[in-house]
Write a protein that holds these residues in place. Structure first.
Motif, PDB file in Angstrom:
ATOM      1  N   ASP A 127     -42.819 -33.178 -18.006  1.00  0.00           N
ATOM      2  CA  ASP A 127     -43.556 -31.934 -17.833  1.00  0.00           C
ATOM      3  C   ASP A 127     -42.634 -30.758 -17.542  1.00  0.00           C
ATOM      4  O   ASP A 127     -43.089 -29.606 -17.498  1.00  0.00           O
ATOM      5  N   GLN A 128     -41.359 -31.033 -17.335  1.00  0.00           N
ATOM      6  CA  GLN A 128     -40.403 -29.975 -17.046  1.00  0.00           C
ATOM      7  C   GLN A 128     -40.014 -29.250 -18.329  1.00  0.00           C
ATOM      8  O   GLN A 128     -40.179 -29.772 -19.436  1.00  0.00           O
ATOM      9  N   PRO A 129     -39.481 -28.023 -18.192  1.00  0.00           N
ATOM     10  CA  PRO A 129     -38.988 -27.321 -19.389  1.00  0.00           C
ATOM     11  C   PRO A 129     -37.880 -28.112 -20.071  1.00  0.00           C
ATOM     12  O   PRO A 129     -37.208 -28.948 -19.453  1.00  0.00           O
ATOM     13  N   ALA A 187     -54.457 -39.419 -16.386  1.00  0.00           N
ATOM     14  CA  ALA A 187     -53.440 -40.468 -16.361  1.00  0.00           C
ATOM     15  C   ALA A 187     -52.222 -40.054 -17.174  1.00  0.00           C
ATOM     16  O   ALA A 187     -51.083 -40.328 -16.777  1.00  0.00           O
ATOM     17  N   LYS A 188     -52.451 -39.395 -18.295  1.00  0.00           N
ATOM     18  CA  LYS A 188     -51.325 -38.927 -19.107  1.00  0.00           C
ATOM     19  C   LYS A 188     -50.495 -37.895 -18.352  1.00  0.00           C
ATOM     20  O   LYS A 188     -49.257 -37.942 -18.348  1.00  0.00           O
ATOM     21  N   ASP A 189     -51.182 -36.944 -17.702  1.00  0.00           N
ATOM     22  CA  ASP A 189     -50.459 -35.911 -16.964  1.00  0.00           C
ATOM     23  C   ASP A 189     -49.666 -36.515 -15.811  1.00  0.00           C
ATOM     24  O   ASP A 189     -48.541 -36.092 -15.521  1.00  0.00           O
ATOM     25  N   GLN A 190     -50.237 -37.508 -15.146  1.00  0.00           N
ATOM     26  CA  GLN A 190     -49.544 -38.147 -14.033  1.00  0.00           C
ATOM     27  C   GLN A 190     -48.292 -38.870 -14.508  1.00  0.00           C
ATOM     28  O   GLN A 190     -47.221 -38.760 -13.903  1.00  0.00           O
ATOM     29  N   ARG A 219     -46.644 -38.264 -17.310  1.00  0.00           N
ATOM     30  CA  ARG A 219     -45.713 -37.271 -17.835  1.00  0.00           C
ATOM     31  C   ARG A 219     -44.915 -36.633 -16.693  1.00  0.00           C
ATOM     32  O   ARG A 219     -43.704 -36.407 -16.822  1.00  0.00           O
ATOM     33  N   ALA A 220     -45.579 -36.358 -15.576  1.00  0.00           N
ATOM     34  CA  ALA A 220     -44.882 -35.800 -14.415  1.00  0.00           C
ATOM     35  C   ALA A 220     -43.938 -36.826 -13.799  1.00  0.00           C
ATOM     36  O   ALA A 220     -42.836 -36.492 -13.341  1.00  0.00           O
ATOM     37  N   GLY A 230     -44.930 -36.958 -32.095  1.00  0.00           N
ATOM     38  CA  GLY A 230     -45.195 -38.120 -31.261  1.00  0.00           C
ATOM     39  C   GLY A 230     -44.895 -37.853 -29.802  1.00  0.00           C
ATOM     40  O   GLY A 230     -44.084 -36.984 -29.467  1.00  0.00           O
ATOM     41  N   ASP A 231     -45.567 -38.581 -28.941  1.00  0.00           N
ATOM     42  CA  ASP A 231     -45.430 -38.409 -27.500  1.00  0.00           C
ATOM     43  C   ASP A 231     -45.212 -39.784 -26.883  1.00  0.00           C
ATOM     44  O   ASP A 231     -45.991 -40.709 -27.121  1.00  0.00           O
ATOM     45  N   PRO A 232     -44.141 -39.958 -26.073  1.00  0.00           N
ATOM     46  CA  PRO A 232     -43.937 -41.272 -25.445  1.00  0.00           C
ATOM     47  C   PRO A 232     -45.077 -41.668 -24.519  1.00  0.00           C
ATOM     48  O   PRO A 232     -45.333 -42.862 -24.331  1.00  0.00           O
ATOM     49  N   VAL A 233     -45.763 -40.704 -23.939  1.00  0.00           N
ATOM     50  CA  VAL A 233     -46.895 -41.032 -23.069  1.00  0.00           C
ATOM     51  C   VAL A 233     -48.024 -41.652 -23.884  1.00  0.00           C
ATOM     52  O   VAL A 233     -48.653 -42.628 -23.468  1.00  0.00           O
TER      53      VAL A 233
END
Length: 341
Positions: free
Chosen positions: A64-66, A53-56, A58-59, A38-41
């Motif tokens: 998106d960080q390690p 929109a998902k990438d934005q 997530r950042a 599962g992904d909170p985004v």
């Protein structure tokens, strides 16, 4: 080393180990949340949202960080006593969630603990004072049944009987939706209604607390029943109890005055730890009765993959368990002078 010095050394050691326990809980929860599917985004935007929109988002959330960078960032927040900010409720802090929902959990846990203590100790005393009798067998059966019954099933059965069929109690919630709950500094409706002398609100709060606290208390009472029955049976065979019988002291006075006090010493430890677990573990009861407590809020955060809320609430519950366990150890040391550290 004197007993008081040994107790102080023990308490200091426990206080020093408490941060280690909280760090362990935090690390385990942090890793488990990110290891589960599962992904909170996706939970926030939906699986069909545009990839940009998902990438934005997530950042923006730092996802998106390690993994090691996210972990170090969260540890830095904890060192600043920042439990995080919800990613599902538009910037609501975890501390604000605790202030809003924790009083409801405390009120339910206290009422449930009162029911559990009264029922468990009473059944345990009756069972232990009449060994190998039908009452003793009934007490053992009560302990087994209350331990085995699923809490959500028992809660729904009580709702079906007393709320749906008989209409004696409401199905759920903490206060009528059309009513105005008592206001005050504590957030505990029972206490606030007493402080403001609002007796109708006090009666309404008790009315809505009846079924949830009965569900939680009866099922937890089996733990106390078994502890009281076993320890009281052992205590009733002690030499000082036999001497009291030889002096002609009534059996009821021997059980309630002489033996029960010593039999309750190990029960105090279980009582304190059980109360701590009830504060964080009454999820099934709160969800079944739509109780607006912190455990129900934790369940919602897990469903929404709200990482900061889940991590923050688990740290908060870990702090409660650590504090209560230390307090119980100190209380036991003062009650029982035989305890050495």
């Amino acid at each position: 080393m004197s007993r008081s010095a040994a107790l102080r050394y023990y308490v200091l050691t426990r206080l020093m180990l408490a941060p280690l326990m909280i760090w362990t809980i935090t690390t385990v929860v942090f890793l488990l949340l990110r290891a589960t599917p599962g992904d909170p985004v996706d939970a926030l935007l939906g699986a069909r949202a545009p990839a940009a929109a998902k990438d934005q988002l997530r950042a923006q959330l730092g996802l998106d960080q390690p993994l090691w960078a996210q972990y170090l960032d969260y540890l830095g927040q904890l060192l600043r006593l920042d439990l995080g900010t919800s990613i599902a409720t538009q910037g609501q802090t975890v501390w604000a969630i605790i202030r809003a929902h924790f009083p409801a959990t405390v009120e339910l846990a206290l009422c449930g603990m009162i029911v559990a203590t009264v029922v468990g100790v009473t059944v345990g005393v009756i069972s232990a004072s009449r060994p190998n009798s039908p009452l003793d067998a009934g007490g053992r059966l009560f302990g087994i049944i209350t331990y085995a019954i699923p809490m959500y099933w028992f809660g729904m059965i009580l709702q079906l009987i007393f709320a749906v069929q008989l209409r004696w109690f409401p199905i759920g919630t903490r206060y009528p939706l059309q009513g105005t709950p008592p206001t005050g500094l504590t957030g505990l409706y029972l206490l606030d209604s007493l402080l403001t002398l609002n007796l109708p609100a006090f009666a309404t709060t008790l009315y809505y607390l009846a079924l949830p606290s009965l569900t939680l208390g009866v099922l937890i009472s089996g733990v106390f029943e078994r502890m009281v029955r076993v320890n009281l049976k052992q205590t009733l065979t002690a030499d000082y109890v036999e001497a009291a019988r030889a002096r002609g002291i009534p059996e009821r006075r021997i059980v309630l005055v002489h033996a029960l006090k010593n039999a309750l010493i190990p029960v105090i430890t279980i009582l304190g730890l059980t109360f701590a677990s009830m504060l964080g573990g009454a999820v099934l009861t709160e969800v079944t009765f739509s109780w607006p407590g912190l455990a129900n809020r934790l369940y919602e955060a897990i469903s929404q993959r709200d990482y900061p809320v889940v991590q923050g609430l688990m740290v908060f519950f870990g702090m409660i368990v650590a504090i209560i366990s230390i307090a119980i150890d100190i209380l036991n040391a003062y009650i029982d002078p035989r305890i050495r550290y």
